[in-house]
Design a protein around this motif. Structure first.
Motif, PDB file in Angstrom:
ATOM      1  N   ALA A  35     -13.298  13.864 -39.953  1.00 30.00           N
ATOM      2  CA  ALA A  35     -13.610  14.468 -41.521  1.00 30.00           C
ATOM      3  C   ALA A  35     -12.992  13.128 -42.078  1.00 30.00           C
ATOM      4  N   THR A  46     -16.453  11.331 -42.973  1.00 30.28           N
ATOM      5  CA  THR A  46     -16.945  12.099 -44.250  1.00 30.28           C
ATOM      6  C   THR A  46     -16.982  11.779 -45.605  1.00 30.28           C
ATOM      7  N   LEU A  47     -15.108  11.921 -45.386  1.00 28.31           N
ATOM      8  CA  LEU A  47     -14.508  11.507 -46.903  1.00 28.31           C
ATOM      9  C   LEU A  47     -15.033  10.255 -47.216  1.00 28.31           C
ATOM     10  N   GLU A  67     -10.518  17.373 -31.117  1.00 29.15           N
ATOM     11  CA  GLU A  67     -11.905  16.854 -31.789  1.00 29.15           C
ATOM     12  C   GLU A  67     -11.966  15.246 -31.733  1.00 29.15           C
ATOM     13  N   ASN A 123      -3.359  17.259 -44.630  1.00 25.53           N
ATOM     14  CA  ASN A 123      -4.605  17.160 -43.706  1.00 25.53           C
ATOM     15  C   ASN A 123      -6.100  16.665 -44.508  1.00 25.53           C
ATOM     16  N   ALA A 124      -7.101  16.634 -44.055  1.00 21.85           N
ATOM     17  CA  ALA A 124      -8.482  15.907 -44.434  1.00 21.85           C
ATOM     18  C   ALA A 124      -8.830  16.906 -46.100  1.00 21.85           C
ATOM     19  N   ASP A 125      -8.754  18.097 -45.407  1.00 18.31           N
ATOM     20  CA  ASP A 125      -9.249  19.393 -46.704  1.00 18.31           C
ATOM     21  C   ASP A 125      -8.454  19.193 -47.479  1.00 18.31           C
ATOM     22  N   CYS A 132      -5.928  12.252 -39.421  1.00 20.14           N
ATOM     23  CA  CYS A 132      -6.650  13.151 -39.850  1.00 20.14           C
ATOM     24  C   CYS A 132      -7.469  12.792 -38.759  1.00 20.14           C
TER      25      CYS A 132
END
Length: 296
Positions: free
Chosen positions: A104, A107-108, A250, A71-73, A100
């Motif tokens: 997100a 932001t990345l 989302e 995932n993005a995290d 993802c």
């Protein structure tokens, strides 16, 4: 960027990432792989790649980093805390290929851009079979120049490559729409087969009829036989759709777009997961219907 002459890094050697990295190595790319599982790194070495014990070692001086993580995290942890960005060559490229949330990904991309590195939003579709056969569909969002530079490497891993836009996050939106349709189609197929079973039809005959009619879909044809099995082999799990349909919702929320069918399908997959079937093949969302209809 002349990737065939330089080493590249591939982090995330899972059920899809490993065959993708192997295909790059077989095509002559010098691939440095890293994964938490030693067996995955050993498999890459067996096919001509290199195994690196740490993220920094895998990314040291390379032109491009391909990320196929959960995932993005996890991507953010690898990039900003694991030392990947610090180790990349100046101006190197990060290519995120995981599914993802669009927000997100944006932001990345912004955080990567501040460091002077390029970012490609390039989720893939096609599952393990597509990764193994190098027939993945790839949805890349980046500048046209960067897309052209990475295209030779991307086409080693996928047969259907699309430049969907120049803004990171657009690839993630396309992938979320793809997963919306896949999840809804699979849930609908499960509902149909559950109804047939409830009224006592021969479900194999039913599947043959609807699978060859206007009611068919790719998901019905692919998952249909497994829908009829009590414990089929696993190609993709229920929990993957719990995650992916959550991303769809989302994306809809961020865009202020209603996605009621995706939400309903998500609840059915979530119910299957909550009943202990999260690691089962995703076709087993049919168990949610079986429980609702007192068929279990």
């Amino acid at each position: 960027m002349d990737l065939p002459l330089r080493e590249i890094a591939f982090i995330g050697l899972g059920s899809m990432g490993l065959p993708m990295a192997i295909n790059l190595a077989k095509a002559g790319y010098a691939v440095r792989g890293h994964d938490m599982r030693q067996a995955a790194m050993d498999a890459l070495v067996d096919h001509g790649g290199s195994a690196c014990d740490g993220i920094g070692a895998a990314c040291s001086g390379v032109d491009a980093l391909f990320l196929m993580v959960v995932n993005a995290d996890q991507a953010a942890e690898i990039l900003f805390e694991g030392g990947a960005l610090e180790a990349l060559a100046p101006g190197g490229t990060v290519c995120l290929m995981s599914t993802c949330p669009p927000g997100a990904v944006e932001t990345l991309a912004e955080r990567v851009g501040v460091t002077g590195h390029a970012f490609v939003d390039c989720p893939v579709s096609g599952g393990v079979a597509g990764a193994q056969s190098a027939t993945l569909t790839m949805m890349a969002a980046c500048s046209a120049e960067l897309f052209a530079a990475l295209r030779p490497a991307l086409t080693v891993m996928g047969s259907k490559l699309y430049h969907v836009g120049e803004k990171p996050g657009q690839g993630a939106v396309v992938k979320s729409i793809n997963q919306l349709l896949c999840g809804v189609h699979l849930a609908a197929a499960a509902e149909a087969m559950a109804l047939g079973g409830k009224v006592g039809l021969d479900r194999n005959v039913l599947l043959e009829i609807v699978g060859g009619s206007a009611a068919s879909s790719w998901m019905l044809r692919d998952r249909g036989p497994r829908l009829l099995e009590a414990d089929p082999n696993i190609t993709s799990t229920v929990d993957i759709f719990v995650k992916d349909l959550g991303i769809v919702m989302e994306a809809g929320r961020d865009a202020k777009a209603a996605v009621p069918l995706a939400a309903l399908a998500h609840q059915l997959f979530l119910a299957a997961s909550g009943a202990g079937d999260g690691a089962a093949d995703d076709s087993q969302v049919i168990r949610s219907y079986q429980r609702l209809n007192a068929m279990a």
